[in-house]
Enzyme design. Structure first.
Site, short mmCIF file in Angstrom:
data_model
loop_
_atom_site.label_atom_id
_atom_site.label_comp_id
_atom_site.label_asym_id
_atom_site.label_seq_id
_atom_site.Cartn_x
_atom_site.Cartn_y
_atom_site.Cartn_z
N MET A 40 -28.44 15.21 27.26
CA MET A 40 -28.71 13.90 27.89
C MET A 40 -27.63 13.59 28.92
O MET A 40 -27.07 12.56 28.83
CB MET A 40 -28.72 12.51 26.88
CG MET A 40 -29.72 12.89 25.63
SD MET A 40 -31.36 13.21 26.17
CE MET A 40 -31.92 11.65 26.32
N ASN B 22 -34.97 20.73 18.08
CA ASN B 22 -35.34 21.76 19.06
C ASN B 22 -34.59 22.93 19.09
O ASN B 22 -34.99 24.06 19.04
CB ASN B 22 -35.57 21.22 20.31
CG ASN B 22 -36.89 20.44 20.65
OD1 ASN B 22 -38.09 20.63 20.38
ND2 ASN B 22 -36.78 18.93 20.55
N GLU C 156 -43.26 19.36 19.78
CA GLU C 156 -41.95 19.92 20.60
C GLU C 156 -41.62 21.27 19.84
O GLU C 156 -41.30 22.45 20.62
CB GLU C 156 -40.77 18.99 20.82
CG GLU C 156 -41.14 18.03 21.70
CD GLU C 156 -39.91 17.08 21.73
OE1 GLU C 156 -38.82 17.24 21.96
OE2 GLU C 156 -40.24 15.78 21.98
N GLY D 280 -30.42 17.97 17.65
CA GLY D 280 -30.60 19.67 17.86
C GLY D 280 -32.08 20.04 17.03
O GLY D 280 -31.88 21.24 16.89
N LEU E 77 -34.99 15.12 38.78
CA LEU E 77 -35.06 14.85 37.33
C LEU E 77 -36.36 14.86 36.68
O LEU E 77 -37.48 14.26 37.20
CB LEU E 77 -34.62 13.51 37.09
CG LEU E 77 -34.42 13.15 35.48
CD1 LEU E 77 -33.32 13.93 34.64
CD2 LEU E 77 -34.21 11.33 35.26
N ASP E 78 -36.79 15.70 35.75
CA ASP E 78 -38.09 15.86 35.01
C ASP E 78 -39.03 16.20 35.77
O ASP E 78 -40.37 16.04 35.49
CB ASP E 78 -38.50 14.58 34.44
CG ASP E 78 -37.37 14.30 33.24
OD1 ASP E 78 -36.57 15.03 32.85
OD2 ASP E 78 -37.23 13.09 33.06
N ILE F 181 -27.62 13.97 33.02
CA ILE F 181 -28.20 14.57 34.48
C ILE F 181 -27.16 15.61 35.16
O ILE F 181 -26.03 15.44 35.27
CB ILE F 181 -28.45 13.56 35.41
CG1 ILE F 181 -29.51 12.48 34.70
CG2 ILE F 181 -28.73 13.70 36.90
CD1 ILE F 181 -29.58 11.10 35.38
N HIS G 262 -39.38 17.58 27.71
CA HIS G 262 -39.20 16.36 27.86
C HIS G 262 -40.38 15.86 26.97
O HIS G 262 -41.37 16.20 27.12
CB HIS G 262 -39.65 16.09 29.50
CG HIS G 262 -39.45 14.63 29.91
ND1 HIS G 262 -38.47 13.98 29.90
CD2 HIS G 262 -40.48 13.74 29.97
CE1 HIS G 262 -38.73 12.64 30.16
NE2 HIS G 262 -39.93 12.47 30.25
C1 GAR Z 1 -36.31 15.49 22.14
O1 GAR Z 1 -37.59 14.51 21.65
C2 GAR Z 1 -36.57 15.77 23.39
O2 GAR Z 1 -37.76 15.82 23.98
C3 GAR Z 1 -35.74 14.53 24.20
O3 GAR Z 1 -34.60 14.16 23.37
C4 GAR Z 1 -34.97 14.57 21.60
C5 GAR Z 1 -33.96 15.48 21.16
O4 GAR Z 1 -34.20 15.90 20.06
N1 GAR Z 1 -35.08 14.78 25.38
C6 GAR Z 1 -35.18 13.92 26.38
O5 GAR Z 1 -35.28 12.90 26.31
C7 GAR Z 1 -34.45 14.66 27.85
N2 GAR Z 1 -34.60 13.59 28.65
P1 GAR Z 1 -33.44 17.02 19.24
O6 GAR Z 1 -31.99 16.92 19.68
O7 GAR Z 1 -33.80 16.64 17.84
O8 GAR Z 1 -33.94 18.31 19.86
#
Ligand code: GAR
Length: 194
Positions: free
Chosen positions: A95, A15, A179, A13, A149-150, A97, A114
């Site tokens: 995570m 982000n 990010e 979490g 997706l993406d 879909i 992403h």
């Molecule tokens: C981040 O790097 C995000 O871009 C990625 O998961 C991580 C989550 O980190 N997302 C994906 O891969 C989506 N397909 P966080 O929980 O510390 O924010």
């Protein structure tokens, strides 16, 4: 007028935390009624839930394994989200879909981050795949979510170098720092346009 953000997480979490902090630090965001109203997770063990609770933000866990189908989980998730009257639904390391019906329901107010420079490297293991492909640059992309997706209109991107000796872990850390810069910026900008 309130502009509620509902954030979906599955893990650390970081982000989500960056968006919570940005929404609170920017006076103008508050004046526009922008706030993180809830953090939802499909995993009870998601570390980010503790941060959200400490911040006094509503949290809810919906364990996808407790539902008989992807459709049933997404329907329950949609109900939990709608209870918070969202202007924007933010996927932050969520995570799962999502079904086309879910995406359609939140069309125009569903965004994702992403960890690659889309359209390169959709899916998983983006950092190792960028290293294996000999990329000199990697990065991250904020995009609107569509049924595929993406794929979906790009809202923001950041680029980092791939350095000699990088592992997936060192590259991921360099990308993640970016990010945390672009996701809050893109989310707040997107909400201001609404
Ligand atoms: C981040 O790097 C995000 O871009 C990625 O998961 C991580 C989550 O980190 N997302 C994906 O891969 C989506 N397909 P966080 O929980 O510390 O924010």
């Amino acid at each position: 007028m309130s502009k509620n953000i509902v954030i979906l997480i599955s893990g650390g979490g970081s982000n989500m935390a960056a968006i919570v902090r940005a929404a609170r630090q920017q006076d103008w965001a508050g004046r526009h009624g922008i706030r993180v109203a809830a953090v939802l997770s499909n995993r009870e063990a998601a570390a980010g839930l503790a941060f959200a609770r400490e911040q006094g933000i509503a949290t809810e866990v919906l364990d996808h394994k407790a539902y008989p189908s992807r459709e049933a989980f997404d329907a329950a998730l949609a109900q939990a989200i709608i209870a918070h009257d969202p202007a924007l639904v933010v996927l932050a390391g969520f995570m799962r879909i999502l079904t086309p019906a879910f995406v359609e329901r939140f069309a125009g107010r569903l965004v994702n981050i992403h960890p690659s420079l889309l359209p390169a490297f959709t899916g998983l293991d983006t950092h190792q795949r960028a290293i294996d492909a000999g990329c000199r640059f990697a990065g991250c992309t904020v995009h609107e979510v569509t049924a595929e997706l993406d794929v979906g209109p790009i809202l923001d991107q950041a680029v980092v170098p791939v350095l000699p000796g990088d592992t997936a872990q060192t590259l991921a850390a360099r990308v993640l720092a970016q990010e945390h810069v672009i996701y809050p910026r893109a989310v707040l900008a997107h909400l201001l346009q609404k």
